[in-house]
Design a protein around this motif. Structure first.
Motif, PDB file in Angstrom:
ATOM      1  N   PHE B  53      51.724  42.300  48.491  1.00 37.07           N
ATOM      2  CA  PHE B  53      50.495  42.878  48.251  1.00 37.07           C
ATOM      3  C   PHE B  53      50.592  44.348  48.376  1.00 37.07           C
ATOM      4  O   PHE B  53      50.108  45.192  47.657  1.00 37.07           O
ATOM      5  CB  PHE B  53      49.380  42.327  48.889  1.00 37.07           C
ATOM      6  N   LYS B 219      42.625  42.520  43.564  1.00 40.25           N
ATOM      7  CA  LYS B 219      43.574  41.485  44.071  1.00 40.25           C
ATOM      8  C   LYS B 219      43.627  41.405  45.655  1.00 40.25           C
ATOM      9  O   LYS B 219      44.095  40.306  46.046  1.00 40.25           O
ATOM     10  CB  LYS B 219      44.937  41.978  43.676  1.00 40.25           C
ATOM     11  N   TYR B 223      43.896  38.151  47.808  1.00 39.20           N
ATOM     12  CA  TYR B 223      44.615  38.061  48.983  1.00 39.20           C
ATOM     13  C   TYR B 223      44.069  37.203  50.019  1.00 39.20           C
ATOM     14  O   TYR B 223      44.564  36.592  50.756  1.00 39.20           O
ATOM     15  CB  TYR B 223      45.290  39.567  49.469  1.00 39.20           C
TER      16      TYR B 223
END
Lengths: 314, 636, 169
Positions: B53, B219, B223
């Motif tokens: 990430f 995102k 996560y």
């Protein structure tokens, strides 16, 4: 190696050269059922030949997308001819793909043709594009769930694997799930290739067109390529139906005699399917556009039933 | 000096990208600075998932910042907020204890709030920022509640300690924590029905910020969900996975349905982000279910599919937002009904947008197709879990994903076709200019990335499988084929994007050669579009975005609940002649009507009642203090 | 559904043989050989109504029916002039339709033919000299052949088409 290459070439030739004949046969049968002598089954070849000799007229409103589309369509269909088991169970690109890839390759064709329809800037093209993507989008769930049903029995989504498994164990195919999945796939074929009752390929009324409306602007060699690609689409879909659900005759060996027998078996299966399509198109009327989602929902229900049948019937 | 912000962000992005890739490769480390942050100190840990990430943040920040260098105008307003936004997003995946995480999270939200408020003279912008602020802080409240509860029950604010202590906690406690954490993270990710801020905030922000928000910030919600569902709380009961999978299915279908009928280009892209987050969550939910059932190979496959789609979506959504930014900048409007014909005025932007559209429509051999294929393959093998309820859930997921896929293709035919093709629908579109070279560079780089991620699938998937393995704590090797072909689950399915791409390329040349050999007529004659012999073709005769979406509006009218309004004004002299017709067919958001409005009205009622406490009299307030004091003394 | 099928199978083929020769008047100076080479096996026809009374249209429409069946000779009607090789024009070309006819002709890809059906198209027919007509198709687009009659029978039209492309019956 050489054998694999020859077979790949053979598949491309069979699909490419046989597709217009398939379309011609369906047309002739429909004419006979309507009481007419009808065109010869070889007529599409003459049509394509003539189109090649004409100088295309291209609209000034369009862009490179319009001119590139016929080539992309043909390329997509030729690649599908190498993925689908036409002559042998495991063709040259069989390792590279499976049913899901196949469906998305068809979607690639729909995508680019819809863009070409919008590119012309006419209301016909836009209307055809809008309707075509709607039908294609609503047919997606049916295909994938039917794939699920078939994959459950064969334990693979690889086309060659399914064909070989079913050819080895014919009893797997003697199952209501198989029949239901076949019917669901057949209805999806009608939707994706633009045949009655979803779309009339011979209509002249623009308001009733779905696929034809998008190609109204094409002429000359572009029209020939688009027509050829449509014929190949029908051919590949029918081959899929024939060889996936009735896999006997499809060989796994790369030898001349079994491959030739495979070709004859395919010809026979396609003849039966073509006759069935001709009869269906003769007795059924075109559905109103906003009834088509109901038809596709019905095919989705069949696909779901087929999945349940796999669980219920061992 | 307006370039300072993007340049700093560029540097941060580069560092983040490199560090992140190192983390994915297995280069893990921990940094602790106890005095920097109160209540636990600053603690950063890099493990493979965090590295992925982090690399994602950096990878998206790079082209977005390059694009921002080309955006002129009021970029000065976001000069401080923008690098702070990027930096805080880099810290979130690295955070290893509650306080670090929450502070980085809140900094990220505040920075993006200011960036959303970019056009603060516009009422719509102000409202968008307000809704965003409320939703993100409601999510923060849930997150804080969940994290503080876990901290209290396990006795430590550090995530590593939760991993160890979680199995000892009761299932009810872990489920409460999961629900709270999931609610907070799902709100940030834009999962239905907590999505209402997304279609307001993303269009309001400048394009490079929208790209970062869509590509990376949501995102980080994913996560958090992955951490909460698989890592911090141990292995959960099956209903966690079912909830995530169903939430993903619903989000993906509803997201794309809203995108289809929208003709604001950036809001369409925002709804499409909701759709793609749904697809990611379908994979994540499947992974959680397989992990719970002990099918580790399938769990890793499903999680790898989810992570792959995360990366892919970041790549193509950023590309699409940057392209949209260039278009909006050139035409001065976000409304697709005022665009058209831009492919001739902005060829580079159009080509890049086409690649992005094809990628998001999951067309082979691009990256979107590979991650959707992997998700399908993971879902299709669900019969290995022999529980009918779960099989039914998976089947719903499969059908939903297929429907979404088809509708997304339709949506992006509309987005590209109406915006770029045919004739310009307004004067501004007719005068549009191509994007600046620096903006073009960013877009081309992303387009190349989309192609590379698709063709290089055989390299990416093994890396993602190992990242997923590090997350679930399972190290069983999973065979995924060789350099040419992706082969999963022992021959269940194989895919070779390289072979397909090569075949498509060769097959493109074939008709050209065949035509040459067959002696086809060369050249072409230009003429107007066929219009049944009409005298003039104008842009009024083209299909509009609204018309294009009409079949969908009709088929799904039970969902859109359109309210048709038709006003006909007749000529005052003669009632047979029509002077003006106004037709409007807006769709209503069922979430606004059935969920948020009633909730806000109920809140207002409660608040009005509660106002009675604030009587304004100092004596009453002193009485409150006395009562509270007595209560505390009694309880202590 | 089955009833239609049964009826179809019972009725059989009712197509009549095409007429042996026709009264078509060749106007244009194109090489008959080239037309036969290009269009002898396949001709796509786009019908254009340039202000006719629809008498000719009815006769032309009968060509697609089972009795005259023009498809058996490779002839077919198409919807768009882009797909067409031959424009079948009827009517005296009223002033309102003159420009539309010209644009249709321009939209058709080369090489193309123009065949006029009916007396109206050659010089105006019964509308000759009227203020509302341009006076024959030849005044707007180059004409290759004229099928005389008012209206010509479907057999005559079919025979003329076959003679123009040089197709054996």
């Amino acid at each position: 190696m050489i054998a694999a290459l020859l077979i790949a070439l053979g598949q491309v030739l069979v699909a490419g050269a046989g597709a217009p004949l398939l379309v011609g046969v369906v047309r002739t049968l429909k004419a006979r059922l309507a009481g007419r002598r009808g065109p010869s089954p070889w007529q599409p070849y003459a049509d394509l030949r003539k189109l090649l000799g004409k100088e295309p007229v291209v609209s000034t409103t369009t862009s490179w997308v319009f001119r590139a589309t016929p080539y992309v369509l043909v390329a997509t269909m030729l690649v599908t001819a190498l993925v689908v088991p036409v002559l042998v169970a495991r063709p040259a690109l069989g390792f590279a793909g499976n049913i899901i890839l196949l469906m998305y390759l068809f979607m690639l064709g729909t995508f680019i043709l819809a863009l070409a329809g919008l590119d012309s800037g006419s209301a016909f093209g836009g209307m055809g594009a809008s309707r075509e993507v709607a039908v294609a989008a609503l047919a997606e769930p049916t295909i994938i769930v039917a794939v699920f049903a078939v994959a459950l029995r064969a334990e693979t989504i690889n086309l060659g694997g399914i064909v070989e498994r079913l050819a080895r164990e014919p009893l797997l195919a003697a199952n209501p799930a198989h029949l239901l999945a076949f019917v669901a796939f057949f209805i999806v074929m009608l939707a994706e290739t633009g045949r009655l009752p979803v779309d009339n390929p011979a209509t002249h009324l623009e308001l009733t067109m779905i696929h034809e409306a998008m190609v109204l602007e094409y002429s000359g060699r572009y029209l020939a390529l688009v027509g050829w690609a449509s014929a190949m689409r029908l051919f590949v879909f029918m081959t899929l139906l024939a060889n996936l659900f009735v896999p006997w005759g499809v060989t796994s060996l790369a030898e001349p005699v079994p491959v030739l027998l495979g070709l004859l078996a395919l010809a026979g299966k396609l003849a039966v399917l073509a006759a069935a399509l001709a009869v269906l198109e003769t007795v059924v009327a075109k559905l109103r556009l906003f009834r088509v989602p109901e038809l596709l929902a019905g095919s989705f229900a069949l696909a779901l039933l087929s999945v349940t049948a796999v669980f219920l019937v061992p | 000096m307006a370039a300072a912000g993007p340049l700093v962000a560029l540097a941060i992005g580069l560092v983040a990208f490199v560090l992140g890739l190192g983390g994915v490769a297995g280069n893990t480390w921990t940094v602790a600075v106890p005095w920097l942050v109160p209540l636990g100190g600053l603690e950063l840990t890099l493990d493979p998932l965090a590295g992925l990430f982090l690399a994602l943040v950096g990878g998206v920040a790079l082209p977005a910042s390059v694009f921002a260098l080309g955006s002129t105008g009021r970029a000065g307003r976001g000069a401080l907020a923008y690098p702070v936004f990027v930096a805080s997003m880099c810290v979130v995946p690295l955070a290893a204890n509650t306080m670090t995480f929450v502070m980085a999270w809140e900094l990220m939200s505040l920075a993006s709030y200011f960036l959303v408020l970019h056009e603060r003279e516009e009422r719509a912008s102000v409202r968008a920022a307000w809704v965003y602020a409320v939703m993100t802080h409601a999510g923060l409240a849930c997150l804080l509640a969940g994290m503080l509860l876990m901290g209290a029950w396990t006795g430590s604010p550090r995530f590593a300690d939760w991993r160890v202590a979680a199995p000892a906690l009761g299932a009810a406690a872990r489920s409460v924590a999961f629900v709270l954490l999931a609610a907070g993270f799902a709100g940030k990710a834009g999962v239905i029905p907590l999505h209402v801020w997304l279609p307001l905030a993303h269009p309001a922000a400048p394009s490079h910020v929208s790209a970062l928000m869509s590509g990376v910030m949501i995102k980080l919600g994913v996560y958090g969900l992955l951490r909460a569902g698989l890592d911090w709380l141990g292995v959960g009961p099956a209903w966690w996975g079912v909830a995530v999978l169903l939430a993903g299915t619903v989000s993906s279908v509803i997201g794309v349905l809203y995108a289809l009928v929208d003709h604001d280009l950036k809001r369409l892209l925002a709804f499409s982000s909701i759709e793609n987050v749904g697809i990611i969550l379908i994979g994540a939910g499947a992974g959680m279910l397989y992990h719970g059932a002990g099918l580790e190979g399938l769990a890793l496959l499903a999680l790898a599919a989810a992570l792959y789609h995360t990366i892919n979506h970041a790549a193509f959504k950023t590309l699409l937002f940057l392209g949209a930014g260039a278009v909006v900048h050139a035409t001065g409007t976000r409304n697709m009904e005022g665009m058209g014909g831009l492919i001739k005025r902005m060829p580079w932007t159009a080509a890049c947008f086409l690649v992005g559209s094809a990628a998001i429509a999951a067309l082979p051999p691009l990256n979107g197709f590979v991650s959707e294929w992997l998700t399908f393959v993971a879902l299709l093998q669900n019969t290995r879990i022999a529980q009918p309820i779960l099989n039914l859930t998976f089947t719903l997921g499969i059908a939903g994903l297929a429907l979404t896929s088809g509708l997304a293709m339709a949506c992006f035919v509309k987005a590209f076709g109406i915006t770029f093709l045919a004739l310009p629908r307004s004067d501004a579109a007719a005068r549009a200019h191509e994007a600046l070279p620096v903006m073009r560079t960013a877009m081309v780089a992303l387009a190349v990335a989309c192609v590379a991620l698709g063709l290089g699938a055989t390299l990416v998937v093994p890396a993602l499988v190992s990242v997923a393995g590090a997350l679930t704590g399972d190290r069983t090797p999973v065979a995924v084929g060789d350099w040419l072909t992706l082969g999963v689950s022992g021959g269940f399915g194989t895919l070779s994007t390289l072979a397909i791409a090569a075949a498509l390329g060769a097959a493109l040349a074939l008709p050209l050669i065949a035509l040459r050999l067959a002696g086809a007529a060369r050249g072409r004659r230009p003429y107007e579009t066929w219009g049944c012999g009409r005298m003039l073709q104008t842009s009024r005769m083209e299909y509009t975005a609204t018309a294009f979406a009409d079949p969908f509006r009709r088929v799904f009218d039970f969902f859109y609940r359109p309210e048709k309004r038709l006003d006909i004004e007749f000529h005052p002299g003669a009632r047979y002649f029509v002077q003006r017709i106004e037709y409007a067919n807006p769709t209503r958001s069922i979430f606004d009507d059935w969920l948020y409005r009633p909730a806000i009205d109920a809140l207002r009622v409660v608040a009005r009642r509660a106002r009675a406490i604030q009587s304004g009299s100092a004596n009453v307030y002193l009485a409150y203090i006395l009562a509270a004091l007595i209560l505390l003394l009694v309880l202590a | 559904m089955l009833r239609q099928l049964r009826m179809a199978l019972r009725t059989g083929i009712v197509t009549e043989p095409a007429p042996a020769r026709s009264d078509v008047e060749r106007v244009g100076a194109r090489l008959a050989g080239e037309i036969h080479r290009r269009f002898g096996r396949s001709l796509a026809i786009r019908e254009v109504d340039a202000g006719s009374c629809n008498g000719c249209e009815l006769e032309i429409a009968a060509l697609t029916g089972p009795h005259y069946d023009l498809e058996r000779f490779g002839l077919s009607f198409v919807a768009s002039p882009r797909h067409a090789d031959c424009l079948l024009v009827t009517g005296p070309v009223s002033r309102n339709m003159a420009e539309a006819l010209r644009r249709t002709w321009e939209a058709t890809p080369d090489p193309k033919l123009v065949i006029v059906v009916g007396d109206c198209g050659s010089d105006g027919g019964i509308f000759r000299g009227s203020y509302a007509v341009v006076g024959g198709v030849g005044a707007v687009v180059p004409v290759d052949a004229v099928v005389p009659g008012c209206p010509p029978s479907p057999a005559a039209i079919l025979g003329a088409l076959l003679d123009v492309i040089g197709r054996r019956r």
